[in-house]
Design a protein around this motif. Structure first.
Motif, mmCIF file in Angstrom:
data_model
loop_
_atom_site.group_PDB
_atom_site.id
_atom_site.type_symbol
_atom_site.label_atom_id
_atom_site.label_comp_id
_atom_site.label_asym_id
_atom_site.label_seq_id
_atom_site.Cartn_x
_atom_site.Cartn_y
_atom_site.Cartn_z
ATOM 1 N N LEU A 96 0.824 -1.199 0.000
ATOM 2 C CA LEU A 96 0.000 0.000 0.000
ATOM 3 C C LEU A 96 0.866 1.261 0.000
ATOM 4 C CD1 LEU A 96 -2.677 1.507 0.218
ATOM 5 C CD2 LEU A 96 -2.588 1.176 2.700
ATOM 6 N N ALA A 97 1.920 1.257 0.791
ATOM 7 C CA ALA A 97 2.796 2.425 0.852
ATOM 8 C C ALA A 97 3.474 2.676 -0.488
ATOM 9 C CB ALA A 97 3.835 2.239 1.955
ATOM 10 N N VAL A 98 3.868 1.604 -1.175
ATOM 11 C CA VAL A 98 4.494 1.769 -2.487
ATOM 12 C C VAL A 98 3.493 2.350 -3.482
ATOM 13 C CG1 VAL A 98 5.483 0.520 -4.451
ATOM 14 C CG2 VAL A 98 6.233 -0.013 -2.137
ATOM 15 N N VAL A 99 2.250 1.870 -3.434
ATOM 16 C CA VAL A 99 1.220 2.410 -4.332
ATOM 17 C C VAL A 99 0.989 3.891 -4.056
ATOM 18 C CG1 VAL A 99 -1.225 2.315 -4.919
ATOM 19 C CG2 VAL A 99 0.072 0.210 -4.708
ATOM 20 N N VAL A 100 0.903 4.263 -2.799
ATOM 21 C CA VAL A 100 0.707 5.670 -2.445
ATOM 22 C C VAL A 100 1.890 6.510 -2.917
ATOM 23 C CG1 VAL A 100 0.516 7.295 -0.523
ATOM 24 C CG2 VAL A 100 -0.812 5.176 -0.507
#
Length: 348
Positions: free
Chosen positions: A116-120
């Motif tokens: 999720l952090a990478v997508v954000v």
């Protein structure tokens, strides 16, 4: 006069519902040699086998026609070994920390938090570098791990192994759904994310690994520094305190090591499931529960497993390539089902 014998408990294998279950240890003097030989063989296969097989001498002969292919595969081999070792170490740490046999970075929300952090970072911040992915993944992994522990700690009994497992499953489901929603709203982010999300080493060179090496190195140092802490915690928090352990600080050190290892590995190769679950159980059957030995051999066997999975994925459906994340899941899922069956039957 009656003589009473006092037995000192040994650190035990993590269990889901029982704190102390005896674990038979199979003493095998050949185990170190077998593991090291398997690691060397897996590395050679990884560097030479693929859609275009290369001769072994191409690895060191600069004028060999296939030297460029061999050099690229060496980078891929180094990355695969590092990622496999990191994931297996993280799994062993989490199983010891939670005394839960189904704890691993994928099942406790750490991998999904990193994703999720990478997508954000891609969608909102426009990050496109490996170093940026590593930092984003570390922050996401730490946040997810903290959230799982916080949710599990609510209510009577605190963060028990069962509550941690349930909380991890719930957080993983919620974070994965949120990740999918963000990707559906941002097609550009989906394009950048989709190849990374299945777990792969394709197209990655030494520069990718070098970006994550400092984080992996710190994680490894903290992991082995925490081996004795895990041995004390395996006896229970009260006993650990009696032995002089600072339980909260020690848990924080081990948790930080697991986050660094799992978060960095996920940033470098994408989410790869089941390695952290399968490897520690296989190794523990031969080494016993002592974490100093368990962590060392888990790292080496994890490297072997991931290298072999990556190599088989390259040749199983030519000319296409089955990603290592898929191959690891194919190996790990049957083992997970057997493990759950043994837990329900009281075999662990």
């Amino acid at each position: 006069m009656t003589v009473h014998t006092v037995r000192v408990a040994e650190p035990d294998t993590p269990t889901l519902g029982a704190d102390r279950v005896a674990t038979p240890v199979r003493r095998r003097g050949w185990l170190p040699f077998a593991v090291l030989a398997a690691l060397a063989g897996a590395a050679v296969l990884s560097a030479t086998v693929g859609s275009t097989p290369v001769a072994l001498e191409a690895l060191w002969q600069g004028d060999h026609p296939d030297h460029g292919i061999a050099a690229a595969r060496l980078d891929r081999t180094a990355l695969g070994a590092a990622v496999g070792a990191a994931l297996a170490l993280a799994g062993a740490l989490l199983q010891g920390l939670t005394r839960n046999p189904v704890a691993d970075p994928g099942l406790l929300g750490i991998n999904s938090g990193a994703s999720l952090a990478v997508v954000v970072s891609i969608s909102v911040l426009g990050v496109s570098t490996t170093v940026g992915y590593v930092w984003a993944a570390l922050l996401g992994a730490a946040a997810a791990g903290l959230l799982v522990h916080t949710v599990a700690a609510v209510g009577p009994g605190g963060a028990t192994p069962v509550k941690i497992a349930v909380s991890g499953a719930a957080v993983t489901a919620a974070v994965t759904s949120l990740t999918s929603a963000l990707l559906l709203m941002d097609r550009a982010a989906m394009t950048s994310f989709r190849f990374w999300s299945v777990g792969t080493f394709g197209g990655r060179d030494w520069s990718v690994l070098s970006a994550g090496l400092p984080f992996l190195a710190v994680g490894v140092v903290l992991a082995f520094a925490g081996a004795r802490l895990l041995d004390a915690l395996a006896l229970g928090d009260d006993v650990a305190r009696g032995l002089g352990a600072r339980v909260r600080r020690d848990r924080a050190v081990v948790g930080l090591a697991a986050v660094l290892l799992a978060g960095t590995a996920t940033a470098l190769a994408g989410p790869i499931a089941f390695v952290g679950l399968v490897v520690p159980h296989v190794v523990r059957a031969y080494t016993g529960p002592r974490h100093g030995v368990l962590l060392l051999w888990s790292a080496l066997v994890g490297a072997v497993l991931v290298l072999l999975a990556d190599t088989v994925g390259r040749v199983i459906a030519p000319p296409s390539e089955v990603q290592v994340g898929v191959m690891a899941a194919l190996v790990g899922l049957p083992f997970f089902l057997v493990l759950v069956r043994r837990i329900r039957g009281g075999g662990l």
